[in-house]
Design a protein around this motif. Structure first.
Motif, PDB file in Angstrom:
ATOM      1  N   VAL A 126       1.039  -1.107  -0.353  1.00 49.11           N
ATOM      2  CA  VAL A 126      -0.430   0.015  -0.229  1.00 49.11           C
ATOM      3  C   VAL A 126       0.689   1.167   0.030  1.00 49.11           C
ATOM      4  O   VAL A 126       1.350   1.000   0.871  1.00 49.11           O
ATOM      5  CB  VAL A 126      -0.946   0.344   1.166  1.00 49.11           C
ATOM      6  N   GLN A 127       0.475   2.164  -1.407  1.00 49.14           N
ATOM      7  CA  GLN A 127       1.933   3.256  -1.607  1.00 49.14           C
ATOM      8  C   GLN A 127       0.813   4.019  -0.263  1.00 49.14           C
ATOM      9  O   GLN A 127      -0.255   5.388  -0.380  1.00 49.14           O
ATOM     10  CB  GLN A 127       0.840   3.820  -2.707  1.00 49.14           C
ATOM     11  N   LEU A 128       2.223   4.349   1.013  1.00 43.54           N
ATOM     12  CA  LEU A 128       1.871   5.817   1.829  1.00 43.54           C
ATOM     13  C   LEU A 128       2.006   6.961   1.965  1.00 43.54           C
ATOM     14  O   LEU A 128       1.418   7.885   1.654  1.00 43.54           O
ATOM     15  CB  LEU A 128       2.872   5.313   3.302  1.00 43.54           C
ATOM     16  N   LEU A 135      13.533  -1.237  -1.089  1.00 41.80           N
ATOM     17  CA  LEU A 135      13.962  -1.988   0.127  1.00 41.80           C
ATOM     18  C   LEU A 135      14.616  -2.751   0.631  1.00 41.80           C
ATOM     19  O   LEU A 135      15.341  -3.034  -0.891  1.00 41.80           O
ATOM     20  CB  LEU A 135      11.466  -3.576  -0.271  1.00 41.80           C
ATOM     21  N   PRO A 136      15.264  -2.838   1.424  1.00 45.81           N
ATOM     22  CA  PRO A 136      16.408  -3.440   1.538  1.00 45.81           C
ATOM     23  C   PRO A 136      16.415  -4.662   1.120  1.00 45.81           C
ATOM     24  O   PRO A 136      15.537  -5.686   0.929  1.00 45.81           O
ATOM     25  CB  PRO A 136      16.394  -3.629   3.233  1.00 45.81           C
ATOM     26  N   ASP A 153       0.042  -4.264 -16.946  1.00 45.44           N
ATOM     27  CA  ASP A 153      -0.667  -4.565 -16.047  1.00 45.44           C
ATOM     28  C   ASP A 153      -1.055  -3.444 -15.025  1.00 45.44           C
ATOM     29  O   ASP A 153      -2.671  -2.965 -15.212  1.00 45.44           O
ATOM     30  CB  ASP A 153      -1.285  -5.694 -15.852  1.00 45.44           C
ATOM     31  N   ALA A 154      -0.025  -3.357 -14.154  1.00 47.93           N
ATOM     32  CA  ALA A 154      -0.500  -2.204 -13.034  1.00 47.93           C
ATOM     33  C   ALA A 154      -1.103  -1.461 -13.180  1.00 47.93           C
ATOM     34  O   ALA A 154      -1.577  -0.323 -12.464  1.00 47.93           O
ATOM     35  CB  ALA A 154       0.244  -2.722 -12.502  1.00 47.93           C
ATOM     36  N   ALA A 155      -0.054  -0.685 -13.792  1.00 48.79           N
ATOM     37  CA  ALA A 155      -0.334   0.618 -14.353  1.00 48.79           C
ATOM     38  C   ALA A 155      -2.047   0.785 -15.198  1.00 48.79           C
ATOM     39  O   ALA A 155      -2.472   2.168 -15.022  1.00 48.79           O
ATOM     40  CB  ALA A 155       0.447   1.136 -16.064  1.00 48.79           C
ATOM     41  N   GLN A 156      -1.959  -0.107 -16.081  1.00 46.85           N
ATOM     42  CA  GLN A 156      -3.548   0.054 -16.636  1.00 46.85           C
ATOM     43  C   GLN A 156      -4.728   0.066 -15.399  1.00 46.85           C
ATOM     44  O   GLN A 156      -5.749   0.897 -15.318  1.00 46.85           O
ATOM     45  CB  GLN A 156      -4.161  -1.374 -17.293  1.00 46.85           C
ATOM     46  N   LYS A 157      -4.422  -0.929 -14.484  1.00 45.87           N
ATOM     47  CA  LYS A 157      -5.294  -1.336 -13.158  1.00 45.87           C
ATOM     48  C   LYS A 157      -5.031   0.029 -12.334  1.00 45.87           C
ATOM     49  O   LYS A 157      -6.281   0.259 -11.444  1.00 45.87           O
ATOM     50  CB  LYS A 157      -4.899  -2.536 -12.185  1.00 45.87           C
ATOM     51  N   GLY A 158      -3.917   0.485 -12.038  1.00 46.37           N
ATOM     52  CA  GLY A 158      -3.707   1.762 -10.722  1.00 46.37           C
ATOM     53  C   GLY A 158      -3.989   2.232 -11.548  1.00 46.37           C
ATOM     54  O   GLY A 158      -3.954   3.696 -10.571  1.00 46.37           O
ATOM     55  N   ALA A 166       6.170   0.056  -7.554  1.00 46.79           N
ATOM     56  CA  ALA A 166       6.490  -0.043  -5.690  1.00 46.79           C
ATOM     57  C   ALA A 166       5.924  -1.280  -5.909  1.00 46.79           C
ATOM     58  O   ALA A 166       6.684  -2.326  -5.331  1.00 46.79           O
ATOM     59  CB  ALA A 166       5.046   0.796  -5.086  1.00 46.79           C
ATOM     60  N   ILE A 167       5.016  -2.477  -6.523  1.00 46.72           N
ATOM     61  CA  ILE A 167       4.494  -3.704  -7.141  1.00 46.72           C
ATOM     62  C   ILE A 167       5.670  -3.947  -7.651  1.00 46.72           C
ATOM     63  O   ILE A 167       6.283  -5.965  -6.856  1.00 46.72           O
ATOM     64  CB  ILE A 167       3.681  -3.724  -7.609  1.00 46.72           C
TER      65      ILE A 167
END
Length: 451
Positions: A126-128, A135-136, A153-158, A166-167
């Motif tokens: 979840v992008q805060l 991430l380490p 796909d994520a860019a289209q959905k989000g 981020a994903i």
């Protein structure tokens, strides 16, 4: 393979400050219940340091979490990866879960265990706040073609390329953890990309976790004699009959856990603002200012450790400024009302409403709005009443007041006004003991008229 005693000596060599090997070693149990936040990360870090100084043989993290803040999750994982002591994360009791951030912690641990009736997964980040930071963990480049397709796909959905990045970043990280511990990397990636979840039985079957246990004594029994890799060294756990020490969080950690709840932080902010307003309206009251100052400082500390939206914070500061200005520049509530609206809008935007365990309560926001509006209405009513109230001080306040003549000669004499003798002028037919009315004042001389 070497014996656990040799492993104990290897821990000493890893850190010259570690105490020498002791035969009467113990097992530390840490409890992670609820959302993972700054207080959780501090608790884990403190107890890991204590475990190293006491030459503990095993750290068990009993976990039941819906997830939490990624920054805190990373801090915990860094402690696990750097630990010279084996760490077993145990999803327990029955009905518990290791969702979102809990799945990453489970994958990072030397040993991953679950109780029957538990589950893990749903690890989509979840992008805060702002652009995602790395991430380490080891660099990874998993299946480039699939990543590019997933990013599209994520860019289209989000509707946002940042979400896709981020994903991808989170997927690469959890895959690197899976490879490090020899666990199912394919499912780990699906937990991030598809928010997949698994029950305990399936998790063991698919090599997502290592084993199932009913409770902590059962887990210790199953781990006794098990080989564990600590860096480049393989050790055999010899933990049978070792004492189990429950590690409770300190009072400071518990306080931090309370005030870093966004709802508590908002309440503290409101108490602080209105406490200072009451102090400004009634200088010298002390108590409202004292409580308000302490509450406001605690709220600001919470905002410092929580990821916040700076636009929301700016709106809240603007609102506070307008509310305070109302105390010095009376505007019949206009500044105060505008400040209240700005403060509430800022509070709504301040925290991410979708962060697991860190949601801002809508009923609380509504209650805050009602209380804020009620106080502003009260202040406006008090201001209007004060404006309409008869003048109680100054020259005008004396007009119409009844006084008694003490001495009189001609058209002037002395009258008793509020226990004081004042010089007065008026009609010539006045006499001592007579009651008259103050018609006005000229300096220190009262002008009287007959009733």
């Amino acid at each position: 393979m070497v014996s656990f005693m040799l492993a104990g000596h290897s821990f000493v060599f890893a850190d010259e400050h570690e105490p020498s090997f002791q035969a009467d070693r113990s097992i530390y149990v840490l409890e992670l219940d609820g959302a993972i936040g700054p207080a959780t990360a501090e608790y884990v870090d403190q107890k890991f340091s204590l475990a190293r100084s006491n030459n503990v043989s095993l750290i068990i993290i009993r976990m039941d979490t819906p997830g939490g803040l990624d920054t805190s999750m990373r801090e915990i994982i860094q402690d696990i990866l750097a630990s010279p002591i084996p760490v077993a994360t145990f999803v327990s009791p029955q009905g518990a879960r290791a969702a979102s951030a809990g799945t990453y912690i489970l994958y990072a641990s030397h040993i991953a265990a679950m109780s029957p009736g538990t589950n893990l997964g749903a690890a989509t980040p979840v992008q805060l706040q702002g652009p995602p930071t790395s991430l380490p963990g080891p660099d990874a480049n998993p299946m480039l073609d699939q990543d590019e397709e997933a990013e599209s796909d994520a860019a289209q959905k989000g509707g946002d390329a940042m979400t896709a990045k981020a994903i991808n970043d989170a997927a690469a990280y959890i895959e690197s953890l899976a490879n490090l511990r020899g666990r199912n990397a394919e499912w780990a990636v699906s937990a991030v990309r598809e928010a997949a979840s698994l029950p305990a039985e399936k998790a063991v079957e698919m090599n997502v976790v290592d084993l199932m246990a009913d409770n902590i004594p059962d887990l210790i029994r199953l781990l006794d004699g098990r080989d564990v890799d600590i860096g480049d060294i393989s050790v055999t756990l010899d933990i049978k009959n070792q004492p189990v020490v429950m590690q409770e969080p300190s009072w400071r950690t518990e306080l931090l856990e309370v005030i870093t709840d966004p709802n508590i932080a908002l309440i503290l902010m409101m108490v602080g603002v209105y406490g200072l307003i009451l102090e400004f309206y009634n200088p010298g009251a002390i108590f409202p200012g004292l409580v308000g100052s302490i509450s406001l400082l605690l709220a600001l500390y919470a905002l410092n450790v929580l990821p916040v939206n700076y636009a929301g914070l700016a709106l809240m500061l603007l609102g506070m400024g307008l509310i305070v200005a109302e105390a010095f520049v009376p505007s019949f509530g206009i500044l105060g009302l505008g400040g209240g609206v700005a403060f509430l809008l800022g509070a709504t935007l301040l925290f991410d409403m979708d962060a697991p365990g860190f949601e801002l309560s809508m009923p609380l926001l509504m209650a805050t709005a009602v209380i804020g509006g009620g106080l502003m209405l009260l202040f406006m009513t008090m201001a209007v009443r004060a404006f309409r109230r008869p003048i109680a001080a100054g020259e005008e306040s004396a007009e119409g007041t009844e006084v008694t003549i003490v001495e009189w000669s001609g058209d002037q004499g002395i009258v008793d006004y509020q226990g004081e003798h004042w010089k007065a002028v008026g009609a010539q037919d006045c006499a001592p003991g007579q009651s008259v009315i103050i018609a006005g004042r000229n300096g220190l001389t009262l002008m009287i008229s007959l009733k």
